[in-house]
Structure formats: structure tokens, C-alpha cells
Design a protein around this motif. Structure first.
Motif, PDB file in Angstrom:
ATOM      1  N   SER A  40      24.025 -46.498 -12.596  1.00 47.94           N
ATOM      2  CA  SER A  40      23.405 -47.789 -12.928  1.00 47.94           C
ATOM      3  C   SER A  40      21.949 -47.767 -12.487  1.00 47.94           C
ATOM      4  O   SER A  40      21.573 -46.988 -11.607  1.00 47.94           O
ATOM      5  CB  SER A  40      24.091 -48.947 -12.189  1.00 47.94           C
ATOM      6  OG  SER A  40      25.474 -48.948 -12.379  1.00 47.94           O
TER       7      SER A  40
ATOM      8  N   ILE B 110      24.053 -61.838 -20.379  1.00 44.72           N
ATOM      9  CA  ILE B 110      24.776 -60.571 -20.524  1.00 44.72           C
ATOM     10  C   ILE B 110      24.167 -59.771 -21.672  1.00 44.72           C
ATOM     11  O   ILE B 110      23.999 -60.299 -22.778  1.00 44.72           O
ATOM     12  CB  ILE B 110      26.274 -60.813 -20.785  1.00 44.72           C
ATOM     13  CG1 ILE B 110      26.872 -61.671 -19.665  1.00 44.72           C
ATOM     14  CG2 ILE B 110      27.028 -59.481 -20.918  1.00 44.72           C
ATOM     15  CD1 ILE B 110      26.778 -61.071 -18.285  1.00 44.72           C
TER      16      ILE B 110
ATOM     17  N   ASN C 177      24.535 -56.069 -23.657  1.00 42.28           N
ATOM     18  CA  ASN C 177      25.193 -54.780 -23.867  1.00 42.28           C
ATOM     19  C   ASN C 177      24.594 -54.102 -25.096  1.00 42.28           C
ATOM     20  O   ASN C 177      24.210 -54.769 -26.049  1.00 42.28           O
ATOM     21  CB  ASN C 177      26.701 -54.981 -24.098  1.00 42.28           C
ATOM     22  CG  ASN C 177      27.377 -55.620 -22.893  1.00 42.28           C
ATOM     23  OD1 ASN C 177      27.007 -55.338 -21.752  1.00 42.28           O
ATOM     24  ND2 ASN C 177      28.342 -56.479 -23.136  1.00 42.28           N
ATOM     25  N   ASP C 178      24.525 -52.783 -25.043  1.00 42.97           N
ATOM     26  CA  ASP C 178      24.126 -52.041 -26.240  1.00 42.97           C
ATOM     27  C   ASP C 178      24.996 -50.796 -26.335  1.00 42.97           C
ATOM     28  O   ASP C 178      25.967 -50.653 -25.596  1.00 42.97           O
ATOM     29  CB  ASP C 178      22.624 -51.717 -26.230  1.00 42.97           C
ATOM     30  CG  ASP C 178      22.202 -50.908 -25.014  1.00 42.97           C
ATOM     31  OD1 ASP C 178      23.048 -50.151 -24.497  1.00 42.97           O
ATOM     32  OD2 ASP C 178      21.056 -51.022 -24.574  1.00 42.97           O
ATOM     33  N   GLU C 179      24.650 -49.888 -27.223  1.00 39.88           N
ATOM     34  CA  GLU C 179      25.553 -48.772 -27.500  1.00 39.88           C
ATOM     35  C   GLU C 179      25.710 -47.811 -26.327  1.00 39.88           C
ATOM     36  O   GLU C 179      26.758 -47.160 -26.202  1.00 39.88           O
ATOM     37  CB  GLU C 179      25.087 -47.998 -28.737  1.00 39.88           C
ATOM     38  CG  GLU C 179      23.688 -47.404 -28.599  1.00 39.88           C
ATOM     39  CD  GLU C 179      23.227 -46.717 -29.871  1.00 39.88           C
ATOM     40  OE1 GLU C 179      22.238 -45.985 -29.804  1.00 39.88           O
ATOM     41  OE2 GLU C 179      23.861 -46.946 -30.929  1.00 39.88           O
TER      42      GLU C 179
ATOM     43  N   SER D 236      24.810 -48.733 -22.918  1.00 38.42           N
ATOM     44  CA  SER D 236      24.826 -49.384 -21.603  1.00 38.42           C
ATOM     45  C   SER D 236      25.364 -50.802 -21.709  1.00 38.42           C
ATOM     46  O   SER D 236      25.339 -51.418 -22.775  1.00 38.42           O
ATOM     47  CB  SER D 236      23.414 -49.427 -21.003  1.00 38.42           C
ATOM     48  OG  SER D 236      22.623 -50.392 -21.664  1.00 38.42           O
ATOM     49  N   SER D 237      25.865 -51.280 -20.585  1.00 30.69           N
ATOM     50  CA  SER D 237      26.164 -52.708 -20.457  1.00 30.69           C
ATOM     51  C   SER D 237      25.305 -53.202 -19.303  1.00 30.69           C
ATOM     52  O   SER D 237      24.915 -52.420 -18.437  1.00 30.69           O
ATOM     53  CB  SER D 237      27.656 -52.933 -20.178  1.00 30.69           C
ATOM     54  OG  SER D 237      28.033 -52.231 -19.016  1.00 30.69           O
TER      55      SER D 237
ATOM     56  N   HIS E  79      22.815 -56.780 -17.632  1.00 29.66           N
ATOM     57  CA  HIS E  79      22.437 -58.190 -17.655  1.00 29.66           C
ATOM     58  C   HIS E  79      20.958 -58.360 -17.308  1.00 29.66           C
ATOM     59  O   HIS E  79      20.304 -57.442 -16.791  1.00 29.66           O
ATOM     60  CB  HIS E  79      23.314 -59.013 -16.709  1.00 29.66           C
ATOM     61  CG  HIS E  79      23.241 -58.580 -15.271  1.00 29.66           C
ATOM     62  ND1 HIS E  79      24.274 -57.927 -14.640  1.00 29.66           N
ATOM     63  CD2 HIS E  79      22.264 -58.708 -14.343  1.00 29.66           C
ATOM     64  CE1 HIS E  79      23.929 -57.667 -13.384  1.00 29.66           C
ATOM     65  NE2 HIS E  79      22.720 -58.138 -13.174  1.00 29.66           N
TER      66      HIS E  79
ATOM     67  N   ASP F 279      24.264 -50.754 -16.621  1.00 28.71           N
ATOM     68  CA  ASP F 279      25.368 -49.857 -16.261  1.00 28.71           C
ATOM     69  C   ASP F 279      25.504 -48.875 -17.402  1.00 28.71           C
ATOM     70  O   ASP F 279      25.777 -49.269 -18.544  1.00 28.71           O
ATOM     71  CB  ASP F 279      26.682 -50.638 -16.095  1.00 28.71           C
ATOM     72  CG  ASP F 279      26.688 -51.459 -14.824  1.00 28.71           C
ATOM     73  OD1 ASP F 279      26.255 -50.938 -13.782  1.00 28.71           O
ATOM     74  OD2 ASP F 279      27.121 -52.626 -14.884  1.00 28.71           O
TER      75      ASP F 279
ATOM     76  N   LYS G  39      27.024 -46.218 -19.881  1.00 26.18           N
ATOM     77  CA  LYS G  39      28.353 -45.858 -20.363  1.00 26.18           C
ATOM     78  C   LYS G  39      28.514 -44.348 -20.226  1.00 26.18           C
ATOM     79  O   LYS G  39      27.621 -43.590 -20.595  1.00 26.18           O
ATOM     80  CB  LYS G  39      28.523 -46.296 -21.813  1.00 26.18           C
ATOM     81  CG  LYS G  39      28.621 -47.802 -21.958  1.00 26.18           C
ATOM     82  CD  LYS G  39      28.744 -48.228 -23.393  1.00 26.18           C
ATOM     83  CE  LYS G  39      28.765 -49.751 -23.475  1.00 26.18           C
ATOM     84  NZ  LYS G  39      28.619 -50.238 -24.854  1.00 26.18           N
TER      85      LYS G  39
END
Lengths: 195, 228
Positions: free
Chosen positions: B97, B153, B155-157, B159-160, B162, B188, B190
């Protein structure tokens, strides 16, 4: 664990527990024997196991005293030099280097509506001595002109900082080349030729 | 309204070896100049934590966290610092992260304006009798909002994460008019089984650093305008 910066009021420890950390922690304070400092014998020190201290501090302890960074206090925030919002920043590219100066192209990054490149020269004396070896054609730098707050007073400042960037490696160059070829192939050429 | 104090930082979460991070190590790998290394202030270098000031960049390494911070523009130096350390020198470090942070201190035009901001951001009505007592407080006993955090919040392809904003009174400038705003853009990564390692984090950081700080400036400037 959070990626927010440890601010004035809290410090996120290794176990994500909030602790009131001190800049300097004495063993007697850690063990709760503050009133028994007179009895500062090796025996008393040895009575405290390293695992107990580790539980308290969140880190291993090999000496009687551990120093670790404390949270930033309001006093430190107030007195440390800090950029204000009145900053104009350019990114520069070195075009050529002479004996005492270098020529460059400047592009605005923030703080101004100017949308064209500017060309100028700077004396090499303006570059930090330790960064002079970075002054090469193609090198990137930032020029910042603005105000800085230092211990409650505002001062104008100008900084010319050369960027220390990662080296280009073979895989990065190959990725860039492949990307350019993809872009080139995707163009619908007027004469119908393929790349 | 002028931002009087600014602070930027990048925080990485993962697995690190704090004992290796020393001014001489950073100089050896070209992260800092010899002059900066020789003038560095080292607080601690230890198996579990290292902390030092390199020029005006403060570096703190723990077993699970690595952070660089500065209060002086240009903040792009933080990105360059991380890019060289974890993109070039330690590309196989585990980084799961990371966060891009900016915080600022500024003053409201008056104590009344700051109170109005607090009341509009945290209305007292829903707080019942406690809110009524706060509404009736005044002078040195004036009570109200102490801290408010809002999170978006994102999110993308790959990472997640905020975007979080915190606003509080600031004692660092002035007890009655000071305002503190801190923004954290958290990612964060993925784990797709192939891109684990610092290189993926550095790549994502490189793509998102400028945009994250532009969004931070947007909300900070919004509050600064409210305070003027």
C-alpha cells in the motif's frame, strides 16, 4: 495501518495502536520505577526483560534508552521553514552547458497562467555544489519562486533543484519503444501504408 | 486566503529493513548528494526503526512502513526519492500500500468565521442537549467541532483505496482562527501474483502523485476560500 502522515496528535505504531510516544524514553519510566531512580543498579535493569520492553515500545530494545521520532508538535510546525501557497514553479530542461552557466527551457507547473515555454540561462553558481554533476543536457530541474514562513515571518525565496531521477534501464527503454510502435501502428495513414 | 504552512509526505506500507537506511547508503546510491549526506541529522538507525533528516526531507523507516516528508516545495523531490530508492535500488521490496499526503495550516479571517465553518461542517442540531450546550457556549469556553474526517472510496483496475480529508482547528498558527486540513490519498495495490514488489508501487505512485496532490489542493483551496 494507515498511510496518512503521523500528525501532531497521534502516532500510528507498528501494531496500529495509538501511543503517546516520547522523544526520549528512560528505562525507569518504561518500567514504572520512576521513584526508584536512586536504585539504578544493573540488577534492576536486567530484571526487565527485552520482551516486556518490546511490548511497551513496539520495537526491540538493546540498550537502556531508545530514541525514536516523536510526533510533530505545534511548536515545531510553527518554527520550521515551510512553503506558503504563493509559489510559482517551473520544470526546466537543460539544453546546453557552458563554463559558468547553462541554457534551459522552462515550462510552468503551477502558480501562473503562462502556457508557453520560456528560454533562459542560469549561472552554475545557482546550483547546489553537490548537484553540479547533474547539470547535463537533458537533465530536469525545478525552479521555485515563492514565499516561505520561518518562525512566523515571511521571506521570499528562490530555489533551483535538480531532480535525481531513476536511471533508464533496458526493460524501460524496450517498453517505451514497444509503446511507440503500437501508437505508430494504430495510425490510419493517408497513403494506406503500414509502418 | 493564503496557505501559511504546507507539508507533503509519501508513506509506503510493506516490508522494509530499517537498519540499511543511512545517509551514506542514500549517497552511495545517488539518492542524495555528498554534501547533503555529510550534513544529515541522524536520530536513530536501528533494526526496527531509522529516522534522519536529509536536507529538508525527513526519512523514517520502520519494519512495516517507510515514509519521506518535507515542508518545502518542490514536493516532486519526494516522488524522485521514492522512485530511485524503490524503483532502482530496492525494486524487489514488498510494498502492498502507499499514500500521498498533504497537510496545510491557514487562518480564518476571524474567529467568528472559523466558528461558522465548524457549525456548517458539523451542525449542532443532531447532538441533542450536548449540542444545545455547545451552541450556548461563548468566549474562552466556546465549544464545537474538533475534528472531522470525510472519505471517498476510489477503486480502479490495479488498486483499491480512498481519498480522505480531515479538518481541525490549528493551534500551530493561532488558537482562535487557525485551521488545519490534511488530505490522504491511499492506495492498496491488487496482487495479481506477478506485480508484487516495489516496482509496481512506484509505477502506480508515479502515475498518481501529481493528480493526488491536485485533488488535495482543490479541497484545501475550497476550505481556504470558506475561511476568507
Amino acid at each position: 495501518m494507515s498511510t496518512s502522515f503521523a500528525e501532531e496528535r497521534e502516532f500510528i505504531s507498528l501494531e496500529s495502536e495509538k501511543r503517546d510516544l516520547k522523544r526520549f524514553i528512560s528505562l525507569s519510566k518504561l518500567t514504572g520505577h520512576e521513584n526508584l531512580d536512586a536504585d539504578d543498579s544493573a540488577e534492576r535493569y536486567n530484571a526487565v526483560s527485552n520482551s516486556d520492553l518490546k511490548n511497551m515500545l513496539g520495537i526491540e530494545v538493546f540498550w537502556g534508552v531508545v530514541r525514536r521520532p516523536g510526533p510533530i508538535t505545534a511548536q515545531q510546525v510553527r518554527t520550521a521553514p515551510s512553503s506558503t501557497s504563493k509559489v510559482v514553479e517551473w520544470e526546466g530542461v537543460v539544453e546546453s552547458v557552458g563554463d559558468d552557466e547553462f541554457a534551459c527551457r522552462l515550462r510552468i507547473i503551477k502558480g501562473s497562467e503562462v502556457d508557453f515555454d520560456e528560454f533562459t540561462t542560469f549561472d552554475l553558481d545557482r546550483v547546489d555544489e553537490g548537484d553540479r554533476d547533474l547539470v547535463q543536457p537533458g537533465a530536469l530541474f525545478r525552479l521555485v519562486i515563492g514565499f516561505q514562513a520561518i518562525s512566523g515571518t515571511r521571506q521570499q525565496f528562490s530555489r533551483l533543484i535538480f531532480r535525481r531521477l531513476p536511471a533508464w534501464n533496458r526493460s524501460t527503454i524496450e517498453q517505451a519503444r514497444a509503446h511507440i510502435e503500437d501508437v505508430f501502428d494504430s495510425i490510419d495513414w493517408s497513403d494506406g501504408s503500414a509502418s | 486566503m493564503e496557505i501559511e504552512r504546507s507539508h507533503w509526505s509519501i508513506v509506503l506500507l510493506g516490508s522494509f529493513n530499517p537498519a540499511i537506511f543511512h545517509p551514506a547508503w542514500f549517497e552511495l546510491h545517488g539518492v542524495i548528494s555528498k554534501e547533503v549526506a555529510s550534513a544529515a541529522e541522524v536520530s536513530v538507525v536501528h533494526n526496527e526503526i531509522s529516522n534522519m533528516t536529509l536536507g529538508d526531507i525527513v526519512v523514517t523507516a520502520e519494519v512495516g512502513k517507510f515514509q519521506v516528508a518535507t515542508s518545502n516545495a518542490p514536493e516532486i523531490r519526494l516522488l524522485d526519492f521514492i522512485s530511485v530508492v524503490f524503483g532502482d535500488v530496492l525494486p524487489h521490496s514488498k510494498v502492498r500500500s502507499f499514500g500521498v499526503n498533504k497537510s496545510t495550516h491557514f487562518r480564518a479571517v476571524s474567529a467568528e468565521r472559523r466558528m461558522e465553518m465548524g457549525r456548517s461542517l458539523a451542525p449542532l442540531g443532531p447532538w441533542g442537549a450536548f449540542g444545545e450546550r455547545l451552541a450556548a457556549s461563548e468566549g474562552d469556553e466556546l465549544g464545537g467541532m474538533m475534528s472531522l474526517r470525510m472519505r471517498e472510496i476510489l477503486n480502479d483496475e490495479d488498486s483499491s483505496g480512498h481519498f480522505e480529508v480531515r479538518i481541525e482547528p490549528s493551534n500551530a498558527l493561532d488558537r482562535r482562527t487557525g485551521i488545519f486540513v490534511a488530505v490522504n490519498r491511499h492506495f492498496d495495490l491488487k496482487d495479481d501474483g506477478e506485480t508484487v514488489g516495489a516496482k509496481a508501487a512506484v509505477s502506480k505512485l508515479d502515475q498518481s502523485f501529481v493528480d493526488s496532490l491536485e485533488k488535495a489542493d482543490e479541497i484545501i483551496n475550497h476550505f481556504a476560500e470558506m475561511a476568507s
